[in-house]
Design a protein around this motif. Structure first.
Motif, mmCIF file in Angstrom:
data_model
loop_
_atom_site.group_PDB
_atom_site.id
_atom_site.type_symbol
_atom_site.label_atom_id
_atom_site.label_comp_id
_atom_site.label_asym_id
_atom_site.label_seq_id
_atom_site.Cartn_x
_atom_site.Cartn_y
_atom_site.Cartn_z
ATOM 1 N N ARG A 114 0.838 -1.198 0.000
ATOM 2 C CA ARG A 114 0.000 0.000 0.000
ATOM 3 C C ARG A 114 0.870 1.245 0.000
ATOM 4 N N VAL A 119 -0.275 6.565 3.731
ATOM 5 C CA VAL A 119 -1.386 7.507 3.800
ATOM 6 C C VAL A 119 -0.892 8.941 3.647
ATOM 7 N N GLN A 120 0.253 9.255 4.236
ATOM 8 C CA GLN A 120 0.794 10.609 4.147
ATOM 9 C C GLN A 120 1.094 10.989 2.700
ATOM 10 N N VAL A 180 -0.444 9.778 -0.034
ATOM 11 C CA VAL A 180 -1.732 9.997 -0.705
ATOM 12 C C VAL A 180 -2.292 11.355 -0.330
ATOM 13 N N LEU A 181 -2.230 11.698 0.951
ATOM 14 C CA LEU A 181 -2.739 12.975 1.423
ATOM 15 C C LEU A 181 -1.983 14.141 0.781
ATOM 16 N N ARG A 214 -10.589 11.895 2.399
ATOM 17 C CA ARG A 214 -10.673 10.462 2.697
ATOM 18 C C ARG A 214 -9.349 9.959 3.253
ATOM 19 N N ALA A 215 -8.226 10.406 2.677
ATOM 20 C CA ALA A 215 -6.919 9.990 3.170
ATOM 21 C C ALA A 215 -6.699 10.509 4.594
ATOM 22 N N ARG A 216 -7.198 11.707 4.865
ATOM 23 C CA ARG A 216 -7.071 12.278 6.220
ATOM 24 C C ARG A 216 -7.867 11.446 7.219
ATOM 25 N N TRP A 261 -8.410 8.260 6.958
ATOM 26 C CA TRP A 261 -7.660 7.016 7.147
ATOM 27 C C TRP A 261 -6.539 7.236 8.159
ATOM 28 N N LYS A 262 -5.947 8.419 8.104
ATOM 29 C CA LYS A 262 -4.822 8.722 8.992
ATOM 30 C C LYS A 262 -5.278 8.805 10.445
#
Length: 61
Positions: free
Chosen positions: A5, A8-9, A11-12, A54-56, A58-59
């Motif tokens: 994957r 997340v950071q 993607v954000l 959405r990424a935020r 997930w974080k």
């Protein structure tokens, strides 16, 4: 991809940058009366902004 994957950071960060670039370009084309380009870039800016939200979320988990 292939079982790994993207962090997340990452993607954000890229989603926020893409939203900003698309938003600025949408305003630029809108001011120059190129409505189709402004509409397409505006939709992309919203798309990337939602992806950043959405990424935020997930974080936070």
């Amino acid at each position: 991809m292939f079982g790994r994957r993207v962090p997340v950071q990452t993607v954000l960060l890229f989603s926020v940058l893409a939203a900003l670039v698309c938003g600025v370009l949408a305003v630029y084309f809108g001011l120059h009366h190129s409505w189709i380009a402004a509409l397409i870039l505006g939709v992309l800016a919203v798309w990337f902004a939602i992806d950043a939200l959405r990424a935020r979320s997930w974080k936070k988990k």
